[in-house]
Design an enzyme around this catalytic site. Structure first.
Site, short mmCIF file in Angstrom:
data_model
loop_
_atom_site.label_atom_id
_atom_site.label_comp_id
_atom_site.label_asym_id
_atom_site.label_seq_id
_atom_site.Cartn_x
_atom_site.Cartn_y
_atom_site.Cartn_z
CB SER A 147 -6.21 -1.68 10.69
OG SER A 147 -6.65 -2.92 10.55
CB ILE A 157 -0.95 0.01 1.41
CG1 ILE A 157 -1.98 -1.27 1.07
CG2 ILE A 157 -1.77 1.27 1.32
CD1 ILE A 157 -2.75 -1.46 2.46
CE1 TYR A 182 -1.77 -4.31 11.39
CE2 TYR A 182 -4.04 -4.99 11.51
CZ TYR A 182 -3.08 -4.17 10.76
OH TYR A 182 -3.28 -3.49 9.68
N1 LIG Z 1 -2.87 -5.05 3.68
C1 LIG Z 1 -4.11 -4.84 4.27
O1 LIG Z 1 -5.23 -5.58 4.08
C2 LIG Z 1 -4.20 -3.60 5.24
C3 LIG Z 1 -5.40 -3.51 5.92
C4 LIG Z 1 -5.35 -2.51 6.74
C5 LIG Z 1 -4.56 -1.73 7.11
N2 LIG Z 1 -3.14 -2.13 6.71
C6 LIG Z 1 -2.10 -1.15 7.07
O2 LIG Z 1 -1.57 -0.52 5.80
C7 LIG Z 1 -0.10 -0.36 6.08
C8 LIG Z 1 0.59 -0.91 5.01
O3 LIG Z 1 0.25 -2.40 4.86
P1 LIG Z 1 0.60 -3.24 3.62
O4 LIG Z 1 -0.19 -4.49 3.77
O5 LIG Z 1 1.07 -2.75 2.47
O6 LIG Z 1 2.01 -3.76 4.36
P2 LIG Z 1 3.36 -4.52 3.81
O7 LIG Z 1 3.03 -5.41 2.67
O8 LIG Z 1 4.02 -5.33 4.62
O9 LIG Z 1 4.37 -3.70 3.24
C9 LIG Z 1 5.42 -3.61 2.72
C10 LIG Z 1 6.28 -2.36 2.87
O10 LIG Z 1 6.90 -2.43 4.25
C11 LIG Z 1 8.00 -2.23 4.44
N3 LIG Z 1 8.60 -2.63 5.63
C12 LIG Z 1 8.06 -3.77 6.23
N4 LIG Z 1 8.78 -3.85 7.45
C13 LIG Z 1 9.45 -2.53 7.63
C14 LIG Z 1 10.53 -2.15 8.81
N5 LIG Z 1 10.47 -2.79 9.86
N6 LIG Z 1 10.85 -0.80 8.60
C15 LIG Z 1 10.80 -0.18 7.23
N7 LIG Z 1 9.99 -0.64 6.26
C16 LIG Z 1 9.38 -1.92 6.29
C17 LIG Z 1 8.77 -3.12 3.10
O11 LIG Z 1 10.02 -2.97 2.91
P3 LIG Z 1 11.23 -3.73 3.41
O12 LIG Z 1 10.88 -5.09 3.28
O13 LIG Z 1 12.37 -3.41 2.37
O14 LIG Z 1 11.50 -3.00 4.74
C18 LIG Z 1 7.78 -2.71 2.08
O15 LIG Z 1 7.86 -1.29 1.79
C19 LIG Z 1 0.10 -0.94 7.30
O16 LIG Z 1 0.19 -0.09 8.17
C20 LIG Z 1 -0.98 -2.16 7.65
O17 LIG Z 1 -1.07 -2.32 8.89
C21 LIG Z 1 -3.02 -3.17 5.66
#
Ligand SMILES: NC(=O)c1ccc[n+]([C@@H]2O[C@H](COP(=O)([O-])OP(=O)(O)OC[C@H]3O[C@@H](n4cnc5c(N)ncnc54)[C@H](OP(=O)(O)O)[C@@H]3O)[C@@H](O)[C@H]2O)c1
Length: 292
Positions: free
Chosen positions: A137, A14, A162
């Site tokens: 979330s 995202i 979470y």
């Molecule tokens: N996906 C969903 O359905 C959903 C629903 C509700 C809310 N959210 C929220 O939306 C946001 C993004 O979610 P997402 O699903 O896109 O997550 P994600 O797939 O885990 O995001 C991947 C990104 O996070 C970076 N990352 C992971 N751990 C990190 C760390 N310790 N330090 C710095 N960068 C880090 C990764 O880069 P590197 O691996 O290179 O570090 C990559 O850029 C989060 O806050 C999540 O809680 C998501």
């Protein structure tokens, strides 16, 4: 003035799509992540769209409070900041500690964005009108609402922990909006709804993430998770992009942007001043603005 944006966890998922959207809106975007190759690919993808300002990658593991402090120091020396998107977040099937010895989902979903926001306040104030967008979330609805300690009593269930960390961050977000009212720094929460990303692919298949009661209904719960996180990250990024850039929000603050990229009513528990005060006390203690 050149408008700048910092997107944490902005190299994939995202955050990657949010960064792309902010670059398209004319902002000079910095994406933060741990992996340099991933960072380079994200920057290449953004810059291939010929944005008004080239994007760049800065490496930081945001699970470490010292890494957050170093990142903030670097960004502060660079001058005003127009948009901060605290997008980093994670859910874990197994309980683990961060490098600072703090339960990892509380560290990453709340303390890291809290500390980065507080430390970047001078940059955001000099960049005003500026915006802070904290990614929330729907999981806030399953959270235990006590914040006297990092962890509530009882077993570890990743989804609930979470949600509790996200609730802490949402309460902080709404409280911060009140404190910054009139300063030109607006504060928003953005709920992406759901998307198929590393985070959801990595954890939502494990029944251990929910409490024993819900585990009895696991096939149903799992189907609900799968349905709600089957969409593309490009759609889930729209609430953050809207919160960060939409003209209709000019002069407004403390607004929650829902999965349809429109303002929605905040989750009631996040508006309780006692929750905000408890979260603030805990945050100040665990993540002091200067390293001890
Ligand atoms: N996906 C969903 O359905 C959903 C629903 C509700 C809310 N959210 C929220 O939306 C946001 C993004 O979610 P997402 O699903 O896109 O997550 P994600 O797939 O885990 O995001 C991947 C990104 O996070 C970076 N990352 C992971 N751990 C990190 C760390 N310790 N330090 C710095 N960068 C880090 C990764 O880069 P590197 O691996 O290179 O570090 C990559 O850029 C989060 O806050 C999540 O809680 C998501």
């Amino acid at each position: 003035m050149r408008r700048t944006a910092l997107v944490t966890a902005g190299t994939a998922g995202i955050g990657g799509e949010t960064a792309l959207g902010l670059a398209a809106a004319g902002l000079a975007v910095t994406v933060v992540g741990r992996n340099a190759e991933r960072g380079a690919r994200a920057v290449e993808r953004i810059n291939a769209t010929a944005p008004a300002h080239p994007a760049r990658f800065v490496a930081a593991d945001l699970a470490s409070l010292d890494a957050v402090r170093s990142l903030a120091e670097r960004i502060t020396t660079e001058g005003p900041l127009t948009v901060l998107v605290n997008n980093v977040g994670a859910m874990f099937a197994d309980r683990r500690d961060s490098v600072d010895g703090i339960e990892a989902s509380f560290a990453l979903n709340h303390l890291s964005p809290y500390l980065l926001t507080e430390l970047l306040m001078p940059s955001l104030q000099s960049g005003a009108p500026s915006r802070i967008v904290n990614v929330t979330s729907g999981a806030v609805g399953v959270a235990k609402r006590t914040f006297d300690a990092v962890e509530p009593p009882g077993g570890y269930y990743g989804f609930h922990w979470y949600g509790r960390a996200k609730l802490a961050n949402l309460a902080y977000t709404l409280d911060l909006a009140g404190r910054l009212d009139g300063t030109g720094v607006s504060v928003f929460a953005a709920d992406p709804g759901g998307a198929a990303t590393d985070m959801t692919d990595g954890t939502l298949h494990d029944p251990r993430i929910v409490s024993p009661g819900l585990r009895l209904l696991w096939p149903l719960v799992r189907r609900k998770f799968e349905r709600s996180t089957s969409g593309p990250a490009s759609v889930a990024a729209k609430p953050s992009i809207f919160a960060a850039t939409d003209a209709s929000l000019a002069g407004r603050t403390g607004v929650v942007i829902g999965p349809r990229a429109q303002p929605v009513a905040p989750f009631p528990a996040a508006t309780d001043p006692r929750t905000a005060e408890a979260v603030h006390r805990l945050s100040r203690r665990l993540a002091p603005l200067t390293a001890g």
